[in-house]
Every structure is written in C-alpha cells, then in structure tokens.
Design a protein around this motif. Sequence first.
Motif, short mmCIF file in Angstrom:
data_model
loop_
_atom_site.label_atom_id
_atom_site.label_comp_id
_atom_site.label_asym_id
_atom_site.label_seq_id
_atom_site.Cartn_x
_atom_site.Cartn_y
_atom_site.Cartn_z
N ILE A 30 0.92 -0.98 -0.22
CA ILE A 30 0.29 -0.09 -0.02
C ILE A 30 1.01 1.57 -0.09
CG2 ILE A 30 -1.76 1.33 1.58
CD1 ILE A 30 -2.51 -1.35 2.61
N VAL A 31 0.92 2.31 -1.03
CA VAL A 31 1.68 3.44 -0.95
C VAL A 31 0.76 4.41 -0.12
CG1 VAL A 31 2.89 4.74 -2.79
CG2 VAL A 31 2.46 2.41 -2.91
N LEU A 32 1.04 4.84 0.60
CA LEU A 32 0.65 6.87 0.66
C LEU A 32 1.42 7.70 0.07
CD1 LEU A 32 0.05 4.76 4.63
CD2 LEU A 32 -1.34 4.45 2.73
N ASP A 33 1.12 8.86 -0.04
CA ASP A 33 0.72 9.72 -0.60
C ASP A 33 0.65 10.80 0.47
OD1 ASP A 33 2.18 12.10 -2.06
OD2 ASP A 33 1.80 11.68 -3.81
N PHE A 34 1.15 11.84 1.65
CA PHE A 34 1.08 12.73 2.64
C PHE A 34 1.42 14.07 1.58
CE2 PHE A 34 1.58 8.26 4.82
CZ PHE A 34 0.83 8.85 5.51
N ILE A 57 -8.22 6.65 -2.45
CA ILE A 57 -7.45 5.72 -3.79
C ILE A 57 -7.45 6.21 -4.82
CG2 ILE A 57 -7.75 3.49 -5.00
CD1 ILE A 57 -9.86 2.84 -2.44
N SER A 58 -6.46 6.45 -5.36
CA SER A 58 -5.68 7.53 -6.61
C SER A 58 -5.22 6.27 -7.52
CB SER A 58 -4.89 7.75 -6.41
OG SER A 58 -4.02 7.60 -5.51
N ARG A 59 -5.16 4.95 -7.29
CA ARG A 59 -5.25 4.36 -8.24
C ARG A 59 -5.10 2.48 -8.05
NH1 ARG A 59 0.54 5.12 -10.27
NH2 ARG A 59 0.50 6.27 -9.47
N VAL A 60 -4.88 1.53 -8.35
CA VAL A 60 -5.01 -0.22 -7.78
C VAL A 60 -4.45 -0.45 -8.89
CG1 VAL A 60 -6.61 -1.62 -7.48
CG2 VAL A 60 -7.43 0.43 -7.20
N TYR A 61 -3.35 -1.55 -8.39
CA TYR A 61 -2.85 -1.96 -9.08
C TYR A 61 -2.50 -3.97 -9.06
CZ TYR A 61 0.51 -0.60 -6.46
OH TYR A 61 1.14 -0.46 -4.96
N THR A 62 -1.60 -4.26 -9.60
CA THR A 62 -1.32 -5.77 -9.46
C THR A 62 -1.33 -6.24 -7.96
OG1 THR A 62 -2.10 -6.48 -11.55
CG2 THR A 62 -0.98 -7.83 -10.40
N GLY A 64 -0.82 -4.34 -5.52
CA GLY A 64 -1.44 -2.99 -4.32
C GLY A 64 -2.43 -2.16 -4.43
N VAL A 65 -2.06 -0.72 -3.97
CA VAL A 65 -3.17 0.43 -4.35
C VAL A 65 -2.40 2.05 -3.71
CG1 VAL A 65 -3.97 0.26 -2.27
CG2 VAL A 65 -5.75 1.15 -3.54
N MET A 66 -2.81 2.71 -4.49
CA MET A 66 -1.94 4.22 -4.19
C MET A 66 -3.14 4.33 -3.60
SD MET A 66 0.06 6.16 -6.26
CE MET A 66 1.29 7.41 -5.13
N LEU A 67 -3.18 5.20 -2.47
CA LEU A 67 -3.45 6.30 -1.72
C LEU A 67 -2.98 7.75 -1.74
CD1 LEU A 67 -4.75 4.69 1.82
CD2 LEU A 67 -6.22 4.28 -0.44
N ASP A 68 -4.04 8.38 -2.37
CA ASP A 68 -3.17 10.19 -2.77
C ASP A 68 -4.30 11.38 -1.07
OD1 ASP A 68 -1.90 10.22 -4.44
OD2 ASP A 68 -3.02 10.81 -5.38
N ARG A 69 -3.54 12.09 -0.74
CA ARG A 69 -3.84 13.16 0.46
C ARG A 69 -4.58 12.90 1.40
NH1 ARG A 69 -8.54 14.27 -3.73
NH2 ARG A 69 -7.51 15.75 -5.16
N CYS A 70 -3.38 11.35 2.06
CA CYS A 70 -3.24 10.99 3.33
C CYS A 70 -2.65 11.46 4.82
CB CYS A 70 -2.16 9.89 3.36
SG CYS A 70 -2.53 8.80 1.92
N GLU A 71 -3.98 11.37 5.62
CA GLU A 71 -3.36 11.99 7.21
C GLU A 71 -2.99 11.27 7.89
OE1 GLU A 71 -7.05 13.74 7.09
OE2 GLU A 71 -6.73 15.57 5.65
N LEU A 72 -2.73 11.28 8.76
CA LEU A 72 -2.59 10.68 10.08
C LEU A 72 -2.70 9.91 11.13
CD1 LEU A 72 0.56 8.75 10.59
CD2 LEU A 72 1.22 9.96 11.91
#
Length: 77
Positions: A30-34, A57-62, A64-72
Amino acid sequence: MEGIVTEVTRYPKSKNVLVILGIPFRKTGIVLDFDERWAEQVCLFRQGNSLSAVGQISRVYTGGVMLDRCELISSQT
C-alpha cells in the motif's frame, strides 16, 4: 489503512512523502502519499514501525493500491 512501514521516501520537488506499507506474507503493498503538511512527522518513520492513515484511493494495481491526500491517524515508532 493500517500496516507496517517498509519504506519512506521524501521527494524534494513536490515536498510530498511516500510511505509504503507491507502486508506480511504477501507480495503486495500500500503506497500512502502524504503532502508537505505531514512531511516532518511522517519522515520520522522507519522500517518496522506501524501506522494508521486515511486517504483517497488514486490507483489500484496488481501489487496493491495507492492512496493520495493521506492523513496520519495513529502510529507506533
């Protein structure tokens, strides 16, 4: 999203920080973009730390998944 940190990368041009969470026993991630508001705090994470975050969720790929605008939400360093 909750998981164990496997990598933390800061990008100087955008000032964003990418955190990759690994899922034990799976070849997925899982890729988190802060954004820069979270950069100082998120850059303190090291491999093996756990964290909880929310994002869009900005992208789903084989692999995993990428999330943008992340908050801790919470963390254990």
